[in-house]
Structure formats: structure tokens, C-alpha cells
Design an enzyme around this catalytic site. Structure first.
Site, PDB file in Angstrom:
ATOM      1  N   GLU A 117       0.834  -1.203   0.000  1.00 43.78           N
ATOM      2  CA  GLU A 117       0.000   0.000   0.000  1.00 43.78           C
ATOM      3  C   GLU A 117       0.872   1.257   0.000  1.00 43.78           C
ATOM      4  O   GLU A 117       1.801   1.374   0.789  1.00 43.78           O
ATOM      5  CB  GLU A 117      -0.906   0.012   1.231  1.00 43.78           C
ATOM      6  CG  GLU A 117      -1.799   1.233   1.332  1.00 43.78           C
ATOM      7  CD  GLU A 117      -2.588   1.292   2.635  1.00 43.78           C
ATOM      8  OE1 GLU A 117      -3.514   2.118   2.726  1.00 43.78           O
ATOM      9  OE2 GLU A 117      -2.275   0.509   3.560  1.00 43.78           O
TER      10      GLU A 117
ATOM     11  N   LYS B  70      -9.444   2.589  -3.506  1.00 47.09           N
ATOM     12  CA  LYS B  70      -9.933   2.101  -2.220  1.00 47.09           C
ATOM     13  C   LYS B  70     -11.327   2.642  -1.938  1.00 47.09           C
ATOM     14  O   LYS B  70     -11.603   3.827  -2.095  1.00 47.09           O
ATOM     15  CB  LYS B  70      -8.966   2.500  -1.098  1.00 47.09           C
ATOM     16  CG  LYS B  70      -9.307   1.867   0.246  1.00 47.09           C
ATOM     17  CD  LYS B  70      -8.293   2.251   1.314  1.00 47.09           C
ATOM     18  CE  LYS B  70      -8.629   1.599   2.647  1.00 47.09           C
ATOM     19  NZ  LYS B  70      -7.714   2.025   3.711  1.00 47.09           N
TER      20      LYS B  70
ATOM     21  N   CYS C  87      -5.744  -2.349   2.768  1.00 43.13           N
ATOM     22  CA  CYS C  87      -5.721  -2.138   4.220  1.00 43.13           C
ATOM     23  C   CYS C  87      -6.953  -2.762   4.876  1.00 43.13           C
ATOM     24  O   CYS C  87      -7.230  -3.930   4.691  1.00 43.13           O
ATOM     25  CB  CYS C  87      -5.595  -0.651   4.534  1.00 43.13           C
ATOM     26  SG  CYS C  87      -5.258  -0.292   6.286  1.00 43.13           S
TER      27      CYS C  87
END
Length: 503
Positions: A268, A324, A376
């Protein structure tokens, strides 16, 4: 004596409830002692039907404070060490955060006590108790953006109840934990004539759990791909410093050069800059991947139409982009930003102005295989994972767990990723900045890991699978409908049982 403390609501019982709640932390990663979920829960709920509703709420709150306080102490590390809040504010925010989470088990206890206190004991423990806990755990998973962390079912990855997860998911494991706690409560206080029915229930439970462990819902298809995960181990305080940018990116390029695997995973925000700021570097990475006949998948912040996104991009033989969809409050965006920004530096952290990506995004395709993505803590939201895994052959999850420091957070995060693999019967590649990176098979087992705080690479020939789990087929929404409907129907059908006296 303990019974008297509980009925009076004495301070001693609150201390014991705190300890009982804290003991649950040993059932989760990194300890993995799944059976330790039961003693604390049994103690905490033992006197529920003998309390007032207010006492049930207070004692449930004390129990949950211990549970979340011990299990999520890493929140303090994130705020103090990386948010520059100072000891006082970090402590205050952590206590407030834990107290908010503790409200949900407390409300479950209060609801159970107020609504079902005088009902028959079998109905109370085997229907109402699992329903109330599941209801409040489900509400916690979505309200205030949601945080399904340290759910009861998450503790059972290494235990026999893991066989339930490919069918009913972690929510089903939560229900079974509650059912077993209910059976324990009934067994501890049963009269002699209840011995045979209770023994029969224990036998049925045991046989069912053993049977589920014999079922293989998915199996290797014979297809595979070679993968390298790069773990750069960049310190969180250095990651967004412009002077360190070239060094961090050069490390990624150097360690990838000469690696001929099909897929290279960078974590990430591995590239700590917008594409427009490092266009020359990205062109060289794309050329390198083409030369080595491979795809490089990397986290990178991007800007589109004036909005910033925490994204994944592909370079080399495949292309595509993923934004995301579930952002971390105060980490990636600031609620009430106008009021809070500038108040303390925690609300002005780098890259805390992201926008949410579209919920429906096309799956990335690498070498004719569809790839599911989760960045995440998206991995902890089962419904979001369900949307991505539909039609996918494997899942890649990228993270930067440096925020957790040397706490239990990274292990707990990895544990949830393993649960997703088991639920959906899909192999998972987990790439992180500083650990724990991992290859996870479709049964939720760790194949390889790269430890916390280690810089380097990890290679594996990832096996792909055929078949589908019932949970993947139904989806988490239908599973919840089935679970809730089963217990509500059971309560309705047994409504005539009004007495709470033992049978």
C-alpha cells in the site's frame, strides 16, 4: 460472594468483569488459544437473568472495556507515536474509542436482560442470547462507518469452529460460540432431569463440528502463478518525507530487477507520490516489467478529477487501476474536517484527504486471471470482499501496518485476512510495508510469511482453486438473513414458554 457482588452491582464485580473481558485477548492472534474465549464469556454472562437491566448494561460495559481495551491497545500507539497527540490526548482518545466499542456488548446484555429475563432458560440461552449478541455485533460492523474487529467468531480460526466459516462465515462462528456458552450455562445449573437432553445437545454439536471439518469445499485446480511480495520496511515517520522518496522507490526497483516471477507485489502506497510527480520512475518500472514479461502491482496515491484516491496500479504486461472504497476515519479522511483540521496534528497527517472509490469497480485482470483487491482494512468488511471475489481467482490485499507499531494489531489484521480466505475459498496474497506479508491458501492456512520489521522479498508458486464455498455462493447478506430468521422464528415458535424456572 461473587453472586452477591453481581446482584448488588458492587465495584468488585466490575473489576472481575474487566479481567474476564481482558482474558478474551488470548483467544485471538498472536496467541490463538481459541478455547479461552469461553471462560470469560461464561463468567461475564452467568448472572445476567438475575440482574436489573441497568446492572446488566454496566457489567456488560465493564466486560467489553476489558475486551476491547486489551485487544485494541494498538490504537494508542497509532495516535501517540504517529499522530503527535501527546500522552494525555492519546490516552483520552483511546479510552473514548474503546468505550464506544464497549457500548455494543453492553447494549446486548441490557437487551437480553430486559426482553428475555423471565423467559424459559432454554429459550433464553439457546435463542435469545445468540440473537442479541449477533444483532449488536452486526450493528457495530456498519454504524459510524463500522469496525468488525475482535468479533467473537474471529477467535475461532485455529479451533474446531473454523469448519463453520465456509458455510456461515465468521458471523456463524460467533453464533456457535454463543450457543456453546449457552450450553455451558445450562449444564452448570441443570437439574437432573435435564441431563439427558443436554448430553444429547452436546453430542449433536460435537458430531456436527467434526463432520464439517471433513468437507473440502474447494480444491487446487492445477493452475498456478509465480509471485514475489516485496516488503520494503519503510519507517512510518519517514514514508511521506519528500527527501526519502527517491531512496524508497529505488529500493523497490532494485530488488525487483532480475526477478522473473509472473507477478510482483509492492505494498500500500509503496510509491509515496502522485504519478505526475514521479512519471519518469513509473515509465522505467513499466519498461522493466515489460522486459521481464511480468506484472508489477503497486499501491500509489492518484488524483482524478480533482479528487485524491488511495489506489492500486498495474505496470508491465497488464494494466488497470483500483481505488480504495472504504476509508479509515481520521487516517484517510477527517469527518467534520473544517472543525477538526488544525486542532491537533493528528488530523493533518499526510494523505488524510482521500475520497472513496466507487463501490462497483471492474476486477483487475492479470494473465487472464481476475484479481480481487482489498486495501488495508477493507479486508475486515466481508461484504466488500464479497463484491470483489465474485468471479475472481485470487485476492491481493495491500496494507501498511506500521501504524500499529510493535503491537498485536498486525497479527489480528492478518488473522482476519485468513478468515476471508476460508470463508470464500480463495487464496490470498498479502503485501505490507513492514509486515506481516503472507501467502494464504484457500483454507485460511499460512503458507509463507515475512516477519514484522524485516525488509526483503518472499516468493511462492501460488496454487489456484476450483469450486466454491456455500458462504461465497450465498454472500454475507443472505447468511445474516438466515441466522437472524432462524433465531427469531425459534423465539416465536417457543413463545408459549414463559417460565424462566429450570426444567
Amino acid at each position: 460472594m461473587i453472586q452477591q457482588w453481581a446482584r448488588r452491582g458492587a465495584w468488585q464485580i466490575l473489576i472481575l468483569q474487566l479481567i474476564a473481558g481482558a482474558s478474551l485477548v488470548f483467544a485471538y492472534a498472536p496467541f490463538g488459544q481459541w478455547y479461552l474465549i469461553f471462560p470469560g464469556l461464561v463468567f461475564s454472562s452467568y448472572f445476567l437473568a438475575q440482574l436489573t437491566t441497568k446492572q446488566a448494561f454496566i457489567q456488560g460495559f465493564a466486560f467489553a472495556l476489558g475486551h476491547f481495551g486489551a485487544g485494541m491497545s494498538w490504537v494508542y500507539i497509532s495516535m501517540y507515536h504517529f499522530g503527535d497527540t501527546g500522552v494525555f490526548l492519546a490516552t483520552l482518545f483511546t479510552l473514548g474509542f474503546v468505550a464506544l466499542l464497549a457500548l455494543f456488548p453492553a447494549l446486548a446484555y441490557a437487551l437480553l436482560n430486559r426482553t428475555f429475563k423471565h423467559t424459559h432458560r432454554l429459550r433464553f440461552w439457546l435463542l435469545a442470547w445468540p440473537l442479541c449478541w449477533l444483532l449488536l455485533e452486526w450493528i457495530r460492523s456498519w454504524i459510524f462507518t463500522g469496525l468488525p474487529w475482535l468479533n467473537l467468531g474471529h477467535s475461532q480460526l485455529e479451533g474446531p469452529l473454523s469448519g463453520i466459516m465456509p458455510i456461515l462465515g465468521a458471523d456463524g462462528a460467533t453464533v456457535w460460540v454463543c450457543l456453546l456458552v449457552g450450553l455451558i450455562q445450562l449444564t452448570l445449573t441443570a437439574r437432573q432431569r435435564m441431563a439427558l437432553p443436554l448430553a444429547s445437545l452436546w453430542v449433536v454439536q460435537t458430531l456436527l463440528i467434526l463432520l464439517l471439518h471433513q468437507v473440502n469445499w474447494v480444491k487446487p485446480s492445477g493452475d498456478s502463478l509465480s509471485v514475489t511480495v516485496v516488503q520494503p520496511n519503510v519507517a512510518q515517520e519517514d514514508k511521506w518525507v519528500p527527501a526519502n522518496r527517491i531512496k524508497a522507490m529505488q529500493y523497490l526497483a532494485d530488488i525487483t530487477k532480475g526477478d522473473m516471477n509472473d507477478l510482483i507485489i509492492w505494498p500500500e502506497a509503496a510509491i509515496p507520490a502522485l504519478p505526475s510527480q514521479v512519471m519518469g520512475f513509473l515509465e522505467s518500472v513499466d519498461a522493466l516489467a515489460h522486459t521481464q514479461q511480468q506484472t508489477i502491482l503497486s499501491g500509489i496515491p492518484v488524483q482524478t478529477d480533482g479528487r485524491y484516491y488511495n489506489a492500486v496500479q498495474l505496470y508491465g504486461t497488464s494494466n488497470g487501476e483500483y481505488h480504495k472504497r472504504k476509508l479509515v476515519p481520521f487516517g484517510e479522511y477527517v469527518p467534520f474536517a473544517e472543525q477538526l483540521r488544525g486542532l491537533i496534528s493528528f488530523f493533518d497527517m499526510p494523505m488524510s484527504s482521500f475520497s472513496k472509490g466507487a463501490y462497483e469497480q471492474p476486477r483487475l485482470v492479470i494473465d487472464d486471471h481476475q484479481v480481487a483487491l482489498a486495501i488495508c482494512y477493507e479486508i475486515i468488511f466481508s461484504a466488500m470482499v464479497a463484491q470483489q471475489v465474485a468471479g475472481s481467482d485470487y485476492l491481493v490485499t495491500l496494507s501498511n501496518d506500521a501504524w500499529f507499531g510493535d503491537s498485536h494489531g498486525p497479527q489480528q489484521h492478518l488473522e482476519i485476512a485468513q478468515i476471508r480466505a476460508l470463508e470464500y475459498g480463495i487464496p490470498i496474497i498479502r503485501g505490507t510495508n513492514d509486515g506481516i506479508s503472507a501467502f494464504i491458501d484457500a483454507d485460511g492456512r499460512l503458507i509463507k510469511t515475512l516477519a514484522k520489521g524485516v525488509a526483503g522479498t518472499m516468493q511462492h508458486q501460488l496454487a489456484l482453486y476450483s469450486g466454491i464455498t456455500p458462504y461465497r455462493s450465498m454472500g454475507p447478506t443472505w447468511v445474516l438473513v438466515i441466522l437472524f430468521s432462524t433465531f427469531v422464528l425459534g423465539l416465536v415458535l417457543t413463545h408459549k414458554s414463559k417460565s424462566h424456572e429450570p426444567d
